[in-house]
Scaffold this active site. Structure first.
Site, short mmCIF file in Angstrom:
data_model
loop_
_atom_site.label_atom_id
_atom_site.label_comp_id
_atom_site.label_asym_id
_atom_site.label_seq_id
_atom_site.Cartn_x
_atom_site.Cartn_y
_atom_site.Cartn_z
N HIS A 86 -1.93 -0.48 -5.95
CA HIS A 86 -3.14 -0.88 -5.23
C HIS A 86 -4.33 -0.33 -6.01
CE1 HIS A 86 -6.12 -0.67 -1.94
NE2 HIS A 86 -5.35 -1.51 -1.26
N ASP A 103 1.48 7.53 -3.70
CA ASP A 103 0.64 6.85 -2.72
C ASP A 103 1.56 6.38 -1.59
OD1 ASP A 103 -0.80 5.07 -1.21
OD2 ASP A 103 -1.36 3.75 -2.87
N GLN A 157 1.84 2.82 2.40
CA GLN A 157 2.73 1.81 2.98
C GLN A 157 4.11 2.38 3.30
OE1 GLN A 157 1.63 -1.10 3.84
NE2 GLN A 157 -0.25 -1.29 2.65
N LYS A 171 -2.91 2.95 9.24
CA LYS A 171 -1.76 2.06 9.08
C LYS A 171 -0.57 2.55 9.89
CE LYS A 171 -2.93 0.83 4.29
NZ LYS A 171 -3.72 -0.38 4.38
N CYS A 192 -5.96 -6.28 -3.17
CA CYS A 192 -6.46 -5.13 -3.94
C CYS A 192 -5.47 -4.74 -5.04
CB CYS A 192 -6.75 -3.93 -3.05
SG CYS A 192 -8.04 -4.26 -1.85
#
Lengths: 409, 148
Positions: A123, A200, A203, A226, A366
């Site tokens: 991303h 990261d 998600q 999220k 993104c």
């Protein structure tokens, strides 16, 4: 278990509405999740009863607010199994967390000729901070490529990570391809070359159990919004020994020890990285979201979503003219499913699905370098979460079929 | 479940322009060229214009985008070909006003030709930028940078 998850829809008032005269089917969870009453009520309760600025006043409300903020930190620590709560830094979100690492650890430790290794599926939030750091320092940015079915190429990772590599930063779960990366193995490779491992987790944390000690990552970033929490709160996990020696991220109130006219000293971690008034209601909401997810159990969340993917992915693959990106094997695909319908632009697909009440994302997500790598301009993306069910999946399939018929593709 | 509402956006003429865009080609003798992107969706338009004095004597576009952006560009090229720069820019302003829902006279709309049909885009706020990208490209390539 399934029964419990069937019942949780009633906790999400936003889902109970019509969009364009059709019942809302919310499938844009990779962009942001909806919030349960428990989280919304907790934020309201905080503001109605306990609101004050933290770590300043001596009055009772100030103490309460401080305690609730620090309790939220402990909840995060336990949720991702960090060793100590001071390894949890509150940020605005995953983007802020990754920028923090790049502009503190990165700024302190990267020199000309050093290598930073990321992947082509990142991303922008885990790409541009490193790209700009590399440009500032005349360092070299390297990209790990993908296998034919869209998974991270671990053989390429072994080649790209070298003794010149200082930082490896990879997404734990892709926001486009629906793949989950082996962060634990990547950390082993990085550490063998004396590089640090950043992940990261934006998600990943909402959808699966995450244990930062088991992964042995040095830094781990994720967002609250999220995972059922409010927008504007996020987390950076960092190993204490690294955080202690890093430069501050921003300067101002609450992050100082002593300030004199020409010199200052910094307070201890984690507060050294939390300058200015913090998003206390966001942290309190995140704490409640963690309670909510923990009461279901993250393994149950993971299994429930796996069942949904096993149900919907084959149905999508059956649709003539529909291309799914990433692995076609449901066992290797998360609830993030990117697709295109013939040559129909994904924005046309998203507008058509919206007319059927189905909310999906369309665009480059993104991840422009990934789109270019895949020779795509954009994709449509449906992404599932715990309050989605097989009926939502059926509505998605039906809406896609309606769209095919309308556009005659 | 119903996509009936889509008919107001994806009218036959719009789908025709999208499937068979007019003037979708690069010019060999362009005097003005510009590339504009819509960063939110990745749509790209390369607009090329041949000016003879202040008259647009040839126009072409390349790039990629959704049904709306492609048909809008196609209809725009039809509308401004053989017009003066002043006439074209007036049309760009009428188009901009139209999709934003501002008042416009029927005489003004008639100047736009097929492009006037995109007034239906008002009902789909998320798609207005798709329709206006080509007109922005026209304005920029003709040196009209006013915000409105």
């Amino acid at each position: 278990m399934d029964k419990q998850l069937q019942q949780i829809r009633k906790d999400f008032p936003i889902l109970n509405q019509k969009v364009n005269d059709e019942p809302l089917v919310y499938l844009d969870n990779a962009a942001t999740s909806q919030k349960p009453n428990q989280v919304i009520d907790e934020v309201v309760r905080y503001y109605k009863n306990d609101n004050a600025n933290t770590r300043r006043g001596v009055h009772t409300l100030g103490e309460r607010a401080t305690e609730e903020f620090e309790t939220a930190r402990q909840k995060v620590q336990q949720f991702i199994n960090a060793k100590e709560s001071r390894e949890i830094i509150f940020t605005k979100g995953a983007t802020d967390s990754l920028n923090l690492v790049a502009s503190t650890y990165g700024e302190d430790n990267i020199a000309a000729g050093d290598e930073i290794v990321i992947s082509i599926m990142e991303h922008h939030s885990n790409l541009i901070p490193w790209q700009q750091l590399a440009n500032r320092k005349k360092a070299i940015l390297k990209y790990i490529g993908l296998t034919a079915d869209g998974q991270l190429d671990m053989e390429d990772a072994k080649k790209k990570i070298t003794d010149k590599t200082k930082i490896v930063s990879i997404t734990h779960a892709s926001n486009v391809l629906g793949v989950t990366n082996d962060i634990k193995q990547l950390a082993q490779i990085a550490h063998a070359h004396k590089a640090i491992m950043v992940a990261d987790g934006a998600q990943a944390v909402p959808h699966m159990p995450v244990d930062v000690q088991d992964l042995n990552v040095d830094f781990y970033a994720f967002s609250g919004h999220k995972m059922l929490a409010p927008m504007g709160i996020g987390v950076l996990y960092g190993k204490a020994d690294l955080l202690k020696v890093m430069s501050p991220y921003q300067y101002g109130g609450e992050m100082i020890d002593f300030v004199e006219k020409y010199q200052s000293t910094w307070t201890d971690i984690p507060w050294k990285f939390e300058a200015g008034t913090q998003n206390v209601s966001g942290a309190v909401g995140l704490g409640k979201a963690i309670d909510y997810l923990s009461s279901i159990g993250m393994e149950n969340v993971e299994n429930y979503e796996k069942d949904l993917v096993a149900y919907v992915l084959p149905k999508l693959l059956e649709i003539d003219g529909l291309t799914v990106y990433g692995p076609h094997d449901a066992d290797h695909h998360s609830g993030v499913i990117s697709f295109n319908l013939q040559n129909l632009h994904p924005h046309d697909v998203a507008t058509a699905l919206d007319m059927d009440g189905v909310a999906i994302r369309a665009g480059h997500h993104c991840a422009q370098p990934l789109m270019k790598y895949l020779n795509l301009v954009a994709t449509a993306r449906a992404s599932f979460y715990i309050y989605n069910n097989k009926q939502d999946a059926d509505e998605l399939i039906q809406a896609i079929c309606d769209t095919k018929e309308f556009f005659k593709v | 479940m119903s996509l009936n509402g889509l008919n107001s956006l994806y009218r036959e003429v719009i789908l025709d322009h999208s499937e068979h865009p007019h003037h979708k080609q690069s010019l060999s003798s362009a005097t003005n060229k510009i590339t504009l992107k819509n960063p939110t969706c990745g749509d790209v338009i390369n607009l090329e214009i041949k000016l003879d004095g202040d008259k647009i004597t040839d126009i072409g576009f390349t790039g990629e985008g959704c049904t709306i952006s492609q048909s809008s560009a196609s209809m725009m090229t039809d509308a401004v070909l053989n017009k003066t720069t002043a006439e074209s820019l007036e049309m760009a302003h009428i188009f901009s006003d139209m999709v934003m829902g501002k008042e416009h006279s029927q005489a003004d709309l008639d100047k736009l030709g097929d492009a006037a049909i995109l007034s239906s885009i008002m009902q789909f706020p998320a798609r207005i930028k798709c329709a206006t990208l080509c007109w922005w490209a026209l304005r920029k390539s003709l040196g009209d940078e006013d915000d409105d």
